[in-house]
Structures are given as C-alpha cells and as structure tokens.
Write a protein that holds these residues in place. Sequence first.
Motif, PDB file in Angstrom:
ATOM      1  N   GLY A   1     -11.590  41.893  40.695  1.00 57.30           N
ATOM      2  CA  GLY A   1     -11.390  43.040  41.677  1.00 57.30           C
ATOM      3  C   GLY A   1     -10.304  42.465  42.586  1.00 57.30           C
TER       4      GLY A   1
ATOM      5  N   GLN B   1      -7.162  52.988  46.884  1.00 61.07           N
ATOM      6  CA  GLN B   1      -8.197  52.336  46.989  1.00 61.07           C
ATOM      7  C   GLN B   1      -8.571  52.103  45.432  1.00 61.07           C
ATOM      8  N   SER B   2      -8.494  52.706  44.345  1.00 64.61           N
ATOM      9  CA  SER B   2      -9.005  52.276  43.177  1.00 64.61           C
ATOM     10  C   SER B   2      -7.491  51.433  42.472  1.00 64.61           C
TER      11      SER B   2
ATOM     12  N   GLN C   1      -6.399  43.738  43.424  1.00 67.51           N
ATOM     13  CA  GLN C   1      -6.059  44.140  44.675  1.00 67.51           C
ATOM     14  C   GLN C   1      -4.868  43.409  45.177  1.00 67.51           C
TER      15      GLN C   1
ATOM     16  N   SER D   1     -12.252  48.339  50.241  1.00 68.21           N
ATOM     17  CA  SER D   1     -13.566  48.786  50.069  1.00 68.21           C
ATOM     18  C   SER D   1     -14.316  48.535  48.817  1.00 68.21           C
ATOM     19  N   ASN D   2     -13.572  48.210  47.711  1.00 68.41           N
ATOM     20  CA  ASN D   2     -14.241  47.903  46.527  1.00 68.41           C
ATOM     21  C   ASN D   2     -14.471  46.324  46.230  1.00 68.41           C
TER      22      ASN D   2
END
Lengths: 354, 305
Positions: free
Chosen positions: A136, A82-83, A140, A162-163
């Motif tokens: 971001g 996720q991060s 990804q 989700s980010n």
Amino acid sequence: MARMDLRNIAKRYGPVEVMRNIDLAIEDGEFIVLVGPSGCGKSTLLRMIAGLEPISEGEFLIDGQRMNEVAPRDRDIAMVFQSYALYPHMDVARNMGFSMEIRGADAGEKQSKVAEAARTLGLTALTKRLPKALSGGQRQRVAMGRAIVRDPKAFLFDEPLSNLDAALRVEMRLEIARLHQRLKATMVYVTHDQVEALTLADRIVVLDSGNIQQVGTPLELYERPANRFVAQFIGSPTMNVLDVTPAEGGITLRNGTTIGFSPAVPAAIPAVAQLGIRPEHLDIADPDGASMVGVADVVEHLGSDTNIYVQVEGIGPLMLRQHGHLPLRPNERIGLTIPADRMHLFDAEGIALR
Amino acid sequence: MSRKAPGEIRARRSFYWRYVLEPYFYLAPAILLIAGVMVVPLVIGISYSFQSVRLLRPGGGFVGLENYLDLWSDRKFWIALENTFVWTIGSISFQFLLGLGLALLLNTRFHGKRLIQSLVFLPWAVPTFLSALAWAWLFNPTIGPLPHWLTAMGILGEPQNILGDPELAIWGPIVANIWFGIPFFAITLLAALQSIPAELYEAAEIDGASPWQRFTKITLPFLAPMIAITVMLRTIWIANFADLIFVMTGGGPANSTQILSTYIFTTAFKKLDFGYASAIAVALLILLLIYAAILLVLRRRLVKI
Ligand SMILES: Nc1ncnc2c1ncn2[C@@H]1O[C@H](COP(=O)(O)OP(=O)(O)O)[C@@H](O)[C@H]1O
Ligand SMILES: [Mg+2]
C-alpha cells in the motif's frame, strides 16, 4: 505555480444542492487543507478544481483565467487519488511516466524524469514491477511520483493516506511536507483527519455539509474557532461544551458558580449560551473553593499526558488532559477551574461570541 | 550406517499414496465422467476416419490413411477450406468490431438504455432456422428489399439474386451471421467495460490523455483478456456453425458457400460416408487446435492484468 480563486461556487446533483457559497482564494505555493467530516463535500470540491465534476454555479480561476469550461487535461493540475488509481497493466516506471508518454515526450527526457522521481521517493528498485506487486505504501509513492513527474501548476490530494496504517501515515505525511517544501507548488489536500490538517497546512478550510465554516491557519482555528463546529472539530481530545447563563461581569455555570471575565468582556451574552473549554486548558485545583467539583471516574495514563474523565457535580461529564503523569486514582474527588482567558463562548446557533 | 530407520519404507510408501495417488482417487468420478462424455466419442469419431464406414456399401473395415489421401486430392475439400476461412474471418471480424462499437455505445449514459440493452439480445432469442429463412428472404430479389437497396446505393449493378451468384453468395450467410453474433460480443464486452474502474479514466484524463488515448491505453488493455477468450471461442464456434449456410444456400451454388462443417454434414448425412466425413472433421479439428494454441500463446504474451 499557480494561484487559484473559487468565487461563490455551488454544486448541485439534480435538485440536491451539496455545496454552496464556496469563496476561497488560494495563494501561489500555498498548502491548503480541506478538512471536514465524511460526506461534507471535500472530494466534490477537489474534483471541481480538477475539472472532473462540472461546477454548477460560480467561477473557478487559475492565475486569473476562468477554468469552468476547461477540460481536466488542459488545466495542468496533478491529482493523487484515495485509491491511487494506478494503471494496473503498466509497470511502475510507465505509470509514473504516463503523462509524458501521452504528450509524446522524448524517451530520454521521460526516462530521466521518471528515474529522478523514483529516486526521491525511494522507488528505484521497483520501477519494473506492476502495481499489484506493491504494498500500500509503495503504491502511494507511485501515485505521488506520477504527480511529481508532471511538474504541474498545482497538486491535488484526495485523502491520500487514509488507506495506510498509522506508522506509514506519519511517514508519508512527513514526505508530503518535504515535497511541498522542495517543490513550493500550490497544493490542495483533502482529509478528514485533523492531525494531518494541522501538521501539513499553511491554511485550513473547515467544511461542514457543503459550507465553509472557517478558513485560517492551524493556530487561528485552534485559538479562535469561528463557531462550535470548528471548535469541536479541531483539537484532540474534543473541546468540552457546557451550557451557561449570563451573569454580572461574567457567566454562571449550571452548578451555580459564576466565572468573571478578565479582562475582555464580550459585548452581550444571550440568555442561551455555551461555554467551550479545551481539555488541556482545564486546571486541577483543591476541591474547596474550585469552580467545579467532581469525581475522576476514568484515568488514562498515556505517559506524556494523562486523560481524566470527570463527573462534575451539577454539570455532567467533562474531559481534562494534563501534561505529564498525574498520580490520580479512579473515583478520587478533584476540583476544576476554568482559566478566563481560555474560554470560548458560543451563542444558541453555535457562533463564537467575541 | 546403511540400516534403514524403522518405518522409513512405510513412510515412503505412504508418501506416494498421499501425494501422488490419492488425489486421483478423489478426481476419479470427474475424470470418468469427462472420459465418458468427451474422450470416448472423440476417439470413436477419430477412429472412423481410418475406416470405411459407408452405409450404402456395408462391410468396409480398417483402411488406414486412405480417407486422408482422398482428402488431399479432393478439390471440394480445398474449396470448402478456403470458404471456411472467408466465412470465419469475415464473420468474426465484423461481429467483433460491431459488437465492440455497440458495447461502447451501451456503456454511455442515455435515455432508454435498459430497453435498448434488452433489445440487443433479440437476435439470440430467434431460432437460427427462422433467422436464416428471414435473411434468405431479405436477400431474395423478388420479395426482399436488400438487393434493391444495394442497387440504389450503387453497390450492386442490378438487383440480382446475391445468394445465386457464386462470387457473392457467401456474403449472404456472413451478413446473417454478423447480425446473429453481434449481441454476444456486445454483451460480453459490455460486462468487461463495466468492470473498468472509472477512476482510471479520471486519472488518465488528468494526466492529459485524449479520448482516443484513453481508449487505446486503458480500455483496450483491460478488454484484452475478454477479447482473447471470446474471439477464440467464437471462431471455433463459427467455423463449426453450419445452420445458417445450410438453410440459406445449402452449400451452393456450385459449392461456393460450402464450408468444412457443411461439407462434413452433407458427406455424412447425404452421401452417408461417415469414414470420409470423419477425416474432414479431424482436419478441421487440427486446424482449430493450432489456432487455439496460437491465440493462447498470444494471450499470455499480451495480457498483463
Ligand atoms: N454523483 C453524486 N450524486 C449525488 N450526490 C452525490 C454524488 N457524489 C457525491 N454526492 C453527495 O455529495 C456530498 C459530498 O460528497 P463527497 O464530496 O464525496 O464527500 P467527502 O467530504 O466525504 O469527500 C455527499 O453528501 C454525497 O452524498
Ligand atoms: Mg471523499
């Protein structure tokens, strides 16, 4: 390419059992989405598959081989965090080629693989940059590139989008769908967003508080939810749920109207039961002779659709969605009818009655 | 059109005032303070090295480079310089390696971690003077166990007085210094270790990295900035650190444990020759400045985070 079997898996942190009775067979090349509210155990399950979290009970197999005791690095599975978990001290190319660097792969082979992955992800111009100099969305992509270069048996994604902002999320969702079509690899994808789940999945696994609620194709979950939780979790806007009582050949709403079943009648309707009806399945009718009558207190015009919040007499608030533009004024009186073939019935525990 | 626009000169002047001069005005208190407590004593100290300042022979005055020429032909200075290298490198390398090892151990999960973590600080809580005495006794062949243990392990031929042997004496204070300096590295490196995101290790593990590869490819790069700065600071500090040697051996036997800082100390406060002591101090200062410059350049080259 891999087939994965989860057999009666449970997970405990000390005395706290956070997952139980997880039984799931993932076919070779299948895109499985684990979906559920925050804290339901999606990440935990994914991390058990990756080998980052020990399995407390049960068995996990890849291609028929028991994996419980196998270290993550020997499972040949790639994971997108996720991060993103990019290595901040390595440039994009080295991040993507890290698994090959670790294996001591031939430099030329590594370079061509990284270049190819960078090209498919549109990262070619960025290969010399450090992660901190990326947006971001680009990070990804690098995280995905790192997984692609591996050419693994299976891909795991933990809420990879989700980010990102809404527009980018839609774009990357498409990209992941294309990736799956191109690679035909087994993918397990975690999200709390039902739209992602419905658009990406071959099959969806709905989780709630550590239990599997239902496994099925997006359409199955939408049309035949196994229980009230799934019914309300899948579909947007959320399904309306009304208390009902059994009646001769049908059910009686709280406002006294009886709705007959046609054609199929569930075996027996318990004294305490609930009726579920999706907002898009409610029909507007003339207030005279409609099964429910109410006042539209808020009307949202979305262009393609109209959302109407109705205060129904004797029942309470209901939501209704109609296709196209509906020239309704707030506080207008309208009638509603429930199509018999669109009803979902649940018993007191929320289990669907069929 | 050579006529100046009205107000242009004023505007230029105010530009200089605003952007060139005004900031210094605000910085002035800090600059004055730094000058007062650092620069002035430093300049006075350096100026001593060009004078003859002997309390036993008053009335020296300016002597030019005489102190430095004396230094060049002073055998004791060169011995002390060599000892300084041995002392500093021996101390810092073991302090660092053992401190890193301790930090890695403390970064794992085990029972009683809190207690151990606070015990690690202990060497620092003990006054240097006391620990120096304790170590001197530990090395003493009559009352201390160390010579006997070393003999039993076959490292020493017989339980002799290590601190009295010119070949070995310097290792006495070095061992004490290692013991004394490990906590610093352990604590600072532990803090740096704890700031590494656990997900990076997980990602590396999934990417196939072995524990050793995770250490060299994730841990070390993350620790590098902290290593660079702590090694630099500690090196400078150790090179100047005379207490342990002074108490344990006093620079002897036969100057075999004399390092530059103890030599400065004895020259200044035993021979009362402040001019010559200043010259040695300036030499040490220059060496340390060169060292710091090299390390800073290396740091900029190697550290990417
Ligand atoms: N290390 C841990 N120790 C104790 N409980 C944990 C730990 N990690 C997760 N949990 C619990 O397990 C449950 C599932 O967590 P998680 O899998 O992260 O949920 P999510 O579905 O949001 O990804 C949560 O109730 C969480 O509190
Ligand atoms: Mg999660």
